[in-house]
Design a protein around this motif. Structure first.
Motif, short mmCIF file in Angstrom:
data_model
loop_
_atom_site.label_atom_id
_atom_site.label_comp_id
_atom_site.label_asym_id
_atom_site.label_seq_id
_atom_site.Cartn_x
_atom_site.Cartn_y
_atom_site.Cartn_z
N THR A 1 35.12 54.42 69.02
CA THR A 1 36.10 53.84 68.11
C THR A 1 37.38 54.67 68.16
N ALA B 1 34.78 52.17 54.30
CA ALA B 1 33.52 51.43 54.16
C ALA B 1 33.25 51.12 52.68
N ASP C 1 29.89 52.96 71.76
CA ASP C 1 31.19 52.41 71.39
C ASP C 1 32.06 53.53 70.85
N ALA D 1 29.90 54.90 67.73
CA ALA D 1 28.78 54.08 67.28
C ALA D 1 27.87 53.83 68.48
N MET E 1 36.89 57.11 57.12
CA MET E 1 36.05 55.98 57.52
C MET E 1 35.01 55.67 56.44
N ARG F 1 32.79 47.39 55.45
CA ARG F 1 32.71 47.51 56.93
C ARG F 1 32.70 48.98 57.30
N ARG F 2 31.68 49.39 58.04
CA ARG F 2 31.53 50.79 58.39
C ARG F 2 31.96 51.02 59.84
N TYR F 3 32.82 52.01 60.00
CA TYR F 3 33.24 52.47 61.32
C TYR F 3 32.86 53.93 61.46
N GLN F 4 32.63 54.35 62.69
CA GLN F 4 32.34 55.75 62.99
C GLN F 4 33.17 56.14 64.21
N ARG F 5 33.35 57.43 64.40
CA ARG F 5 34.08 57.88 65.59
C ARG F 5 33.37 57.41 66.85
#
Length: 173
Positions: free
Chosen positions: A66, A13, A64, A24, A9, A18-22
């Motif tokens: 992900t 990014a 959230d 958020a 992830m 675009r940043r995603y996390q397990r």
């Protein structure tokens, strides 16, 4: 797998911006009540949380997920600790099941946090939060939405939060 997922992830990014996390969160740190879900409902939940904070003075946040597998229990225990209520919303229904899938995993996570708190010596689940007592555990509420391809409406999210309030019905499902 968790460390590899975080690494991927981070790399994504760096490539896309675009940043995603397990997991958020949105205004969850000071929230009394949380809406927890996955996918497309998160944007509406964040807008409703903002609206409830501004117009009703309710401290509402959003969690959230992900990633469902591996389940991010190591992160969720700390996020949920001490909250008054958490509404877990899922876009599925499993008639006659004890709980919906996300709620089952969340209950298992919170049980591990309680076991860490009752352990003598080293906690059995390193990396998970420690709940000293059941008072650290939030009240859990479950709901399903979007069945039959119906869109989630803001009033349903407002009703979800209102259900968790002290003088509300506090229906568990």
């Amino acid at each position: 797998i968790e460390a590899l997922t975080d690494l991927c992830m981070d790399e994504y990014a760096g490539l896309t911006g675009r940043r995603y996390q397990r997991v958020a969160t949105f205004k969850a740190e000071d929230a009394d009540y949380l809406i927890l879900g996955m996918g497309s409902m998160i944007v509406q939940a964040e807008a409703v949380a903002d609206w409830l904070r501004e117009h009703r003075k309710l401290k509402v946040g959003v969690v959230d997920l992900t990633l469902f597998r591996p389940f991010p229990g190591d992160l969720l225990g700390a996020i949920l600790k001490g909250k008054k209520g958490v509404a877990v919303l899922e876009r599925t229904d499993q008639p006659l099941a004890e709980d919906l899938p996300l709620m089952r995993e969340l209950r298992a996570t919170l049980t591990k946090c309680l076991e860490n708190g009752s352990a003598e010596g080293k906690p059995p689940y390193p990396g998970y939060a420690t709940y000293a007592s059941a008072k650290d555990m939030p009240r859990l509420y479950s709901g399903c939405y979007g069945l039959g391809s119906r869109d989630m409406q803001p009033e349903a999210l407002i009703g979800t939060v209102e259900n968790m309030l002290p003088n509300a019905p506090q229906k568990k499902f």
